[in-house]
Design an enzyme around this catalytic site. Structure first.
Site, PDB file in Angstrom:
ATOM      1  N   GLY A  87       4.523   6.812   3.954  1.00 60.96           N
ATOM      2  CA  GLY A  87       3.400   7.181   4.822  1.00 60.96           C
ATOM      3  C   GLY A  87       3.806   8.202   5.880  1.00 60.96           C
ATOM      4  N   ALA A 142       4.529   3.452   6.047  1.00 56.65           N
ATOM      5  CA  ALA A 142       3.629   2.361   6.418  1.00 56.65           C
ATOM      6  C   ALA A 142       4.489   1.174   6.836  1.00 56.65           C
ATOM      7  CB  ALA A 142       2.769   1.995   5.216  1.00 56.65           C
ATOM      8  N   GLU A 161       3.521  11.391   4.309  1.00 53.84           N
ATOM      9  CA  GLU A 161       2.087  11.621   4.089  1.00 53.84           C
ATOM     10  C   GLU A 161       1.398  12.090   5.377  1.00 53.84           C
ATOM     11  OE1 GLU A 161       1.707   7.740   2.186  1.00 53.84           O
ATOM     12  OE2 GLU A 161       0.749   8.726   0.479  1.00 53.84           O
ATOM     13  N   GLU A 172       7.960   4.949  -2.262  1.00 49.81           N
ATOM     14  CA  GLU A 172       7.106   3.795  -2.600  1.00 49.81           C
ATOM     15  C   GLU A 172       7.438   3.200  -3.955  1.00 49.81           C
ATOM     16  OE1 GLU A 172       6.120   6.609  -1.215  1.00 49.81           O
ATOM     17  OE2 GLU A 172       4.592   6.238   0.317  1.00 49.81           O
TER      18      GLU A 172
HETATM   19  N1  3HC Z   1       8.071  -1.052   7.492  1.00 45.27           N
HETATM   20  C1  3HC Z   1       8.471  -2.097   8.230  1.00 45.27           C
HETATM   21  N2  3HC Z   1       9.732  -2.247   8.683  1.00 45.27           N
HETATM   22  C2  3HC Z   1      10.612  -1.282   8.356  1.00 45.27           C
HETATM   23  C3  3HC Z   1      10.261  -0.171   7.582  1.00 45.27           C
HETATM   24  C4  3HC Z   1       8.912  -0.064   7.134  1.00 45.27           C
HETATM   25  N3  3HC Z   1       8.473   0.972   6.419  1.00 45.27           N
HETATM   26  N4  3HC Z   1      11.352   0.607   7.423  1.00 45.27           N
HETATM   27  C5  3HC Z   1      12.357  -0.007   8.078  1.00 45.27           C
HETATM   28  N5  3HC Z   1      11.918  -1.150   8.655  1.00 45.27           N
HETATM   29  C6  3HC Z   1      12.670  -2.080   9.501  1.00 45.27           C
HETATM   30  C7  3HC Z   1      13.734  -2.834   8.739  1.00 45.27           C
HETATM   31  O1  3HC Z   1      13.203  -3.996   8.149  1.00 45.27           O
HETATM   32  C8  3HC Z   1      14.725  -3.162   9.823  1.00 45.27           C
HETATM   33  O2  3HC Z   1      14.189  -4.232  10.545  1.00 45.27           O
HETATM   34  P1  3HC Z   1      15.139  -5.308  11.240  1.00 45.27           P
HETATM   35  O3  3HC Z   1      15.977  -4.544  12.216  1.00 45.27           O
HETATM   36  O4  3HC Z   1      14.208  -6.278  11.847  1.00 45.27           O
HETATM   37  O5  3HC Z   1      15.951  -5.887  10.122  1.00 45.27           O
HETATM   38  C9  3HC Z   1      14.645  -1.932  10.729  1.00 45.27           C
HETATM   39  O6  3HC Z   1      13.403  -1.294  10.424  1.00 45.27           O
HETATM   40  C10 3HC Z   1      15.755  -0.921  10.498  1.00 45.27           C
HETATM   41  O7  3HC Z   1      15.825  -0.621   9.109  1.00 45.27           O
HETATM   42  P2  3HC Z   1      17.221  -0.427   8.366  1.00 45.27           P
HETATM   43  O8  3HC Z   1      18.106  -1.572   8.683  1.00 45.27           O
HETATM   44  O9  3HC Z   1      16.910  -0.163   6.939  1.00 45.27           O
HETATM   45  O10 3HC Z   1      17.774   0.863   9.102  1.00 45.27           O
HETATM   46  P3  3HC Z   1      18.530   2.110   8.493  1.00 45.27           P
HETATM   47  O11 3HC Z   1      18.770   3.012   9.634  1.00 45.27           O
HETATM   48  O12 3HC Z   1      19.662   1.673   7.633  1.00 45.27           O
HETATM   49  O13 3HC Z   1      17.474   2.809   7.487  1.00 45.27           O
HETATM   50  C11 3HC Z   1      15.356   3.722   6.805  1.00 45.27           C
HETATM   51  C12 3HC Z   1      16.280   3.338   7.986  1.00 45.27           C
HETATM   52  C13 3HC Z   1      15.986   4.848   5.989  1.00 45.27           C
HETATM   53  C14 3HC Z   1      14.048   4.165   7.395  1.00 45.27           C
HETATM   54  C15 3HC Z   1      15.160   2.490   5.893  1.00 45.27           C
HETATM   55  O14 3HC Z   1      14.776   1.393   6.698  1.00 45.27           O
HETATM   56  C16 3HC Z   1      14.105   2.660   4.849  1.00 45.27           C
HETATM   57  O15 3HC Z   1      14.377   3.203   3.816  1.00 45.27           O
HETATM   58  N6  3HC Z   1      12.888   2.156   5.108  1.00 45.27           N
HETATM   59  C17 3HC Z   1      11.830   2.051   4.144  1.00 45.27           C
HETATM   60  C18 3HC Z   1      11.190   3.363   3.843  1.00 45.27           C
HETATM   61  C19 3HC Z   1      10.059   3.145   2.896  1.00 45.27           C
HETATM   62  O16 3HC Z   1      10.171   2.516   1.862  1.00 45.27           O
HETATM   63  N7  3HC Z   1       8.898   3.707   3.244  1.00 45.27           N
HETATM   64  C20 3HC Z   1       7.738   3.604   2.449  1.00 45.27           C
HETATM   65  C21 3HC Z   1       6.923   2.465   2.895  1.00 45.27           C
HETATM   66  S1  3HC Z   1       5.528   2.188   1.848  1.00 45.27           S
HETATM   67  C22 3HC Z   1       4.388   3.336   2.382  1.00 45.27           C
HETATM   68  O17 3HC Z   1       4.656   4.105   3.237  1.00 45.27           O
HETATM   69  C23 3HC Z   1       3.080   3.259   1.684  1.00 45.27           C
HETATM   70  C24 3HC Z   1       2.222   4.436   1.988  1.00 45.27           C
HETATM   71  O18 3HC Z   1       2.296   5.357   0.943  1.00 45.27           O
HETATM   72  C25 3HC Z   1       0.798   4.024   2.163  1.00 45.27           C
END
Ligand code: 3HC
Length: 692
Positions: free
Chosen positions: A101, A62, A104, A124
């Protein structure tokens, strides 16, 4: 051009998500995917559907920045229900990460194919949340709860190979994942089969339930008050007690309540702050870091030894330099003993230890640093000593070598002035124990070359650190704020609190240790020496040192440590000494609540943080938060001092500081101009950064 483009190949509609950088599932992506699925279902020329992605990720989840904003339809759960209900089979073509997500989405599909490098996970939990789009319901039904629950509890992704073994993937293919997904989609369509993960409760057995309950019990015991662990248990338990639809409703309710929880807000702030901190003013991708193939560390004391270990751990050969053989031997023995603890714990093999020890080359005399690409000085904290070392380095170091000081407080330009190569001199400030703590303050004085700073940052990451670029100034960011807390703790003693009460307030807040237990561990003589050198006084701390109570190493400090105990006991003599000092200073002591103690400890730190921002020593409030979380054990779920201040309210903090300044008659406690301004505007520190 939308974020989803669909092409039809041999009756398979391929919907490709292209939402750089990581294909997060923002509103436009959800709308585009919903439209693509509906359109493919309406198109008689389409028999099956593939969801694919452009770029390096399948879907990172998400869009975290949308959390807490007004919802925009379709919600992710609604979209995923529509994917699962599609009359034409849908297959996910996974390359890169499928997280949160993103996984998911894949779980709602009727088939999943991935490349070998794919990583699949539900992280998450790390954001203080639980999966909120069916993950807690679909994953246990697909791969059994005893496999699914630990994946959601740790938040760690699994490899494609592991996912295939667990039954999470149907296939792993070496290349062309979209074509393989299309073949699977065609086959499912031809068979008229749509394996539905949510409707098939039949695989869940009593044994699964028992296995899950055992894991859940353990998880709850270790939850440490995090509400999302209990929520995760409740959601997964629904798999065994309810229909899919009912369970999904439970999950959704829990997820939405966690999104508004302060801990999750703090962890989401930390997620973005960690990424912002990596962006260094004036240093774009065009600035190329210098090559670092070898290092030298000057000083084999505790810090120098720890820093040398960081290099060895990262596979970089490092020369460890001392002036006398005995000191060098001591340093090497200390390193060896530290590795031995890891070997005993089973986190390091004997062979790995031996390899790391061969990467550390002990040497006598500074000339041994001549071949190194980076030299880190971790010698005695005295300007004369540092200048002498840097003067010599200037003569013997390789041209272009980075010359870094690990100083905690001293002025980097004065150190650099001893050289003829200011462009190569900066601070690389590690935190004790250097082989463990993640923080690295990269101190950027005027005159240092941009590529030298980029090199220190890149190297820091290679060493497994979180580099934060800070400006030059006494104590930089972390120690400058720590000093305010130390002073506040001393003031509290004189005013009426006792060491164990002050420590309890910080432990109750979430720190592992309070300031006095910490001082006893580090050695009270360290601060005493530094105060004496600067002509500063702290009546209680000074008296304790004058009595020879240096802390754990002398068996007593603020507390007593009988027979080498690590946990201190209250000391009546110290408490009497504090009472006497209060009388001598004309102070009538009074009792303090834990909340008052906390405010008095943390408000002056926030005030100093505001001054640090005014002086541009830190680029963003989030940088200060990252410093405190990674260098001083500030609990991540509290978001860091500046985030904490925002959540308390800057007007509240400014008023409290004003009142304290008046009470004590100390102008230094008056709110800093930046804090005053933001408080008057009803604003937050977060308003200073682009994300607001
Ligand atoms: N939402 C919004 N922005 C995100 C994002 C997300 N889920 N994941 C990454 N980004 C953004 C980062 O903020 C960053 O933005 P910026 O360039 O403006 O600073 C850009 O994407 C690149 O991210 P990274 O610098 O972290 O890039 P990496 O290549 O090092 O890592 C990644 C990529 C492994 C995808 C890492 O970003 C990550 O772990 N992301 C989060 C994953 C996560 O926690 N997902 C779960 C979200 S909650 C959810 O899905 C709820 C659902 O169950 C309903």
């Amino acid at each position: 051009m939308g974020l989803i483009s669909t092409t039809v190949l041999r009756k398979v509609a391929i919907a490709t998500i292209d939402n750089p950088p990581v294909n997060a599932l923002g509103a436009a992506v959800r709308q585009g995917l919903a439209a693509a699925i509906a359109q493919a279902n309406a198109d008689a020329g389409v028999a099956a559907i593939v969801i694919a992605s452009a770029g390096k990720a399948f879907i990172a989840g998400a869009d975290i920045s949308e959390f807490g904003e007004p919802p925009v339809a379709p919600s992710l759960p609604d979209l995923l229900d529509a994917i699962e209900a599609s009359a034409k089979p849908v297959v996910a073509a996974i390359q890169g990460v499928a997280l949160g997500g993103g996984l998911e989405v894949a779980l709602a599909c009727h088939g999943r194919v991935a490349l070998p490098g794919a990583k699949l996970g539900l992280p998450e939990i790390k954001l203080g949340l639980i999966p909120g789009a069916g993950g807690t319901q679909r994953l246990p039904r697909l791969i059994r709860a005893a496999k699914a629950f630990p994946m959601m509890l740790s938040g760690e992704p699994v490899s494609a190979g592991q996912a295939l073994d667990d039954g999470l993937l149907d296939e792993v293919v070496p290349s062309d994942v979209v074509a393989a997904a299309a073949r699977l989609a065609e086959a499912l369509a031809a068979e008229g089969r749509r394996p539905m993960t949510s409707a098939t409760n039949g695989t869940l057995t009593e044994a699964d339930r028992e296995a899950f309950e055992a894991l859940a019990k353990d998880a709850l015991r270790k939850a440490d008050g995090m509400p999302n662990v209990a929520a995760l248990v409740e959601a997964v338990r629904a798999v065994f007690t309810m229909s899919y639809a009912e369970g999904q409703a439970v999950e959704r309710k829990l997820f939405l309540s966690l999104v508004t929880d302060e801990r999750s807000k703090a962890l989401r702030h930390v997620f973005f702050a960690e990424r912002e901190v990596a962006k260094v003013r004036g240093i774009g991708p065009e600035v190329k870091p210098r090559e670092i193939a070898s290092a030298a560390v000057i000083g084999a004391g505790t810090m120098g030894g720890g820093i040398a270990m960081c290099f060895a751990n990262a596979g970089i050969p490092v020369t460890l330099i001392e002036t006398a053989q005995a000191a060098l031997d001591n340093g090497v023995n200390r390193i060896s003993a530290t590795y031995d603890i890891s070997v005993q714990r089973g986190s390091l093999t004997l062979e790995a230890k031996a390899h790391r020890m061969t990467l550390i080359r002990p040497a006598l005399g500074i000339a041994a640093a001549a071949g190194a690409d980076v030299v880190i000085e971790a010698a005695f904290e005295e300007m004369g000593v540092k200048q002498q070392i840097f003067g010599e380095l200037s003569k013997i170091a390789k041209p272009g070598a980075i010359l870094a000081s690990n100083t905690s407080y001293l002025d980097i330009p004065t150190i650099a002035a001893a050289t003829t190569r200011q462009q190569d001199v900066l601070g690389m400030h590690f935190f004790s124990p250097a082989n463990v703590m993640k923080l690295l303050e990269v101190v950027r004085p005027q005159g240092v070359a941009d590529d030298a700073v980029a090199t220190a940052v890149t190297l820091g990451r290679k060493l497994g650190k979180v580099p934060v670029v800070v400006g030059n100034g006494f104590g930089f960011v972390g120690n400058r704020m720590l000093e305010q807390r130390t002073r506040a703790a001393e003031r509290l003693l004189v005013a009426g609190a006792l060491p164990h009460e002050v420590d309890a307030a910080l432990v109750g807040f979430g720190f592992k240790m309070g300031p006095f237990a910490m001082a006893d561990l580090a050695g009270n003589d360290v601060g005493w020496r530094s105060r004496k050198a600067r002509g500063l006084k702290a009546p209680v701390a000074d008296a304790i040192c004058e009595a020879g109570w240096f802390g754990q190493k002398t068996g007593r400090g603020y507390y007593i440590y009988p027979q080498g105990a690590r946990a201190g006991q209250r000391c009546p003599e110290v408490e009497a000494l504090i009472a006497r000092i209060a009388i001598e200073n004309g102070v009538t002591r009074r009792s303090f609540t834990q909340e008052e103690i906390l405010a008095r400890l943390l408000d002056p730190m926030v005030n100093e943080g505001a001054r640090i921002l005014e002086a541009a020593i830190a680029a963003r409030p989030g940088d200060i938060d990252i410093v405190w979380i990674n260098g001083y054990n500030w609990p991540a779920w509290r978001g860091g001092p500046m985030f904490w201040a925002d959540s308390v309210g800057l007007d509240v903090i400014a008023k409290r500081l004003q009142a304290q300044a008046a009470e004590i008659g100390d102008k230094a406690l008056e709110p800093a101009p930046l804090l005053k301004r933001l408080a008057a505007e009803g604003n937050r520190f977060a308003s200073l950064t682009s994300r607001g």
